[in-house]
Design an enzyme around this catalytic site. Structure first.
Site, PDB file in Angstrom:
ATOM      1  N   HIS A 174      -1.923  -9.077  -4.094  1.00  0.00           N
ATOM      2  CA  HIS A 174      -2.622  -8.784  -2.663  1.00  0.00           C
ATOM      3  C   HIS A 174      -4.380  -9.025  -2.797  1.00  0.00           C
ATOM      4  O   HIS A 174      -4.735  -9.271  -1.533  1.00  0.00           O
ATOM      5  CB  HIS A 174      -2.253  -7.302  -2.393  1.00  0.00           C
ATOM      6  CG  HIS A 174      -1.142  -7.057  -2.662  1.00  0.00           C
ATOM      7  ND1 HIS A 174       0.078  -7.014  -1.810  1.00  0.00           N
ATOM      8  CD2 HIS A 174      -0.628  -5.990  -3.610  1.00  0.00           C
ATOM      9  CE1 HIS A 174       1.150  -6.374  -2.168  1.00  0.00           C
ATOM     10  NE2 HIS A 174       0.671  -5.648  -3.245  1.00  0.00           N
ATOM     11  N   HIS A 206      -5.530 -10.352 -11.480  1.00  0.00           N
ATOM     12  CA  HIS A 206      -6.227  -9.211 -11.478  1.00  0.00           C
ATOM     13  C   HIS A 206      -7.613  -9.387 -12.004  1.00  0.00           C
ATOM     14  O   HIS A 206      -8.623  -8.560 -12.141  1.00  0.00           O
ATOM     15  CB  HIS A 206      -5.758  -8.046 -11.875  1.00  0.00           C
ATOM     16  CG  HIS A 206      -4.610  -7.402 -11.238  1.00  0.00           C
ATOM     17  ND1 HIS A 206      -3.991  -6.068 -11.316  1.00  0.00           N
ATOM     18  CD2 HIS A 206      -4.085  -7.623 -10.000  1.00  0.00           C
ATOM     19  CE1 HIS A 206      -3.309  -5.696 -10.595  1.00  0.00           C
ATOM     20  NE2 HIS A 206      -3.195  -6.679  -9.643  1.00  0.00           N
TER      21      HIS A 206
END
Length: 442
Positions: A174, A206
């Site tokens: 996301h 990430h």
């Protein structure tokens, strides 16, 4: 009519987002949506909700089916064009609790523990064997399907699938699509910037780096970003939470994709038992993931009635999954940030790494973009994480305890806090605590 299989459909809210998005697509609205889970209660709740959603937003055009348990898994996958993976092996209890509580006995504290660190390692070790079974079933009943992985630890799981199976796999997160806009909003720049914003993001999941960011006229936004970021670091506003990533800008020159609570545990800089003042200075929320899990469980108890009534509706979200499937079906190009096998895409990261880079999607599938070298300091930061990812995959494939120990030894946060002997002892304690969730290691 095609078929989309959702693995881990008991994740009701996320299933609603991905399947609801797909039902709002003209290209996907009449597909079969096959829901798979091993928990009968959670599966039934998701089935009721998705069936209502189909009637409310889709005119009932889709076919919604459900499949419970390992014995029905092949039927769930049979003939699928796309498989969306959102499983969590071991759930919050008992496994996530174990990932946090056992390390605390060694004074090793974590924030999220789903991507790296000792928690990320053991989450991967209990999930990869399940993905191995998925891949074997897919090879038999839907060998050409695309596997869209949303489960963490993203790079370890996607990297395993990409290196050790023939299943066409992309990892989806996301954080890529909201990285630049979130940064500009928290710095008070978003409303004043001429859009559309142009950005270049590459690295690993990430910890992909916002390498370039320009406004619609081609003006570099980084000078003003840095000025405002440094002001905040010197005098943080009350309740401002993104200090770790702003420190990245100051020390490494670039912002990264995932939140500060995540990145606080991906390195050796911020969470230190000997320097507790750093926790307060950088506002690091220790034990954040367990806290979120408890809150999410409570919230679901309150939301269940809403989701299980005929009133359920949906607006298309920013998730990549439906856009990818739509693009492959229609051949209308779409760009994503995808997690793919490196193979020279980022030239100063190892070829076996799972990297997060811009990808073009069309009927030919997911086509990653060549990036070249990252800034040396960014590649160095990524490699501290890649070392752990590759060794964890090695442990899962070989079933060797030594590889587990080595993955933990290379983890920057774990190694900065514990001795080698304590790292080995901690791994042994976690292997014992996860009995029944892990294969036998030797």
């Amino acid at each position: 009519m095609g078929k989309i299989t959702f693995m881990g459909a008991g994740s009701t809210v996320f299933a609603k987002n991905v399947i609801g998005d797909s039902m709002l697509s003209d290209a996907l609205c009449d597909f079969e949506y096959a829901l798979y889970d091993i928990d009968p209660k959670r599966l039934e709740e998701s089935y009721i909700m998705i069936d209502c959603l189909n009637k409310n937003i889709n005119g009932g055009r889709a076919k919604v089916t459900k499949y419970l348990g390992v014995e029905n898994r092949k039927d769930a996958l049979r003939g699928a064009d796309f498989v969306v993976n959102a499983i969590q092996v071991g759930l919050y209890e008992p496994c996530t609790v174990t990932d946090f509580e056992v390390p605390k006995k060694y004074a090793l504290r974590q924030t999220i523990a789903d991507t790296l660190g000792i928690g990320g390692i053991f989450r991967a070790l209990r999930t990869i064997p399940v993905l191995e079974d998925f891949a074997a079933d897919m090879a038999q009943v839907c060998p050409k399907a695309y596997f869209l992985n949303y489960t963490n630890p993203m790079a370890m799981l996607s990297g395993y699938m990409q290196r050790y199976t023939d299943i066409r796999t992309v990892g989806l997160c996301h954080s890529v699509q909201v990285c630049a806009s979130s940064l500009l909003k928290e710095l008070g720049m978003y409303d004043d910037v001429k859009k559309p914003i142009r950005e270049k993001i590459a690295g690993i999941n990430h910890m992909a780096w916002l390498l370039e960011i320009e406004d619609a006229d081609g003006n570099d936004l980084y000078p003003e970003i840095k000025r405002r970021a440094f002001e905040i670091l010197d005098n943080p506003p009350e309740n401002f939470k993104d200090l770790v990533r702003l420190e990245y800008i100051r020390r490494f020159g670039y912002y990264c994709t995932e939140s500060s609570e995540h990145n606080a545990e991906y390195n050796m800089f911020f969470i230190k038992d000997k320097y507790p003042e750093l926790i307060e200075r950088y506002r690091i929320p220790l034990d954040e993931y367990p806290r979120r899990c408890v809150n999410q469980i409570a919230r679901w108890e309150n939301d269940r009635k809403l989701y299980l009534t005929n009133d359920v509706s949906h607006k298309r979200s920013h998730e990549y999954a439906s856009r990818i499937m739509e693009s492959i079906v229609t051949n209308v190009p779409y760009q994503i940030g995808g997690n793919v096998l490196n193979n020279g895409l980022i030239t100063n990261l190892v070829k076996d790494a799972c990297v997060e880079v811009p990808c073009l999607v069309n009927k030919l599938g997911i086509q990653p973009t060549y990036v070249g070298d990252l800034p040396v300091q960014c590649a160095a930061m990524n490699m501290t994480n890649i070392n752990v990812q590759l060794l964890t995959i090695e442990a899962a494939v070989t079933k060797k305890k030594d590889a587990i120990y080595q993955a933990a030894m290379m983890d920057p946060h774990t190694a900065s806090e514990l001795s080698i002997d304590d790292i080995v002892a901690l791994c042994d304690d976690l292997i014992e605590a996860h009995k029944g969730w892990l294969p036998e290691y030797h």
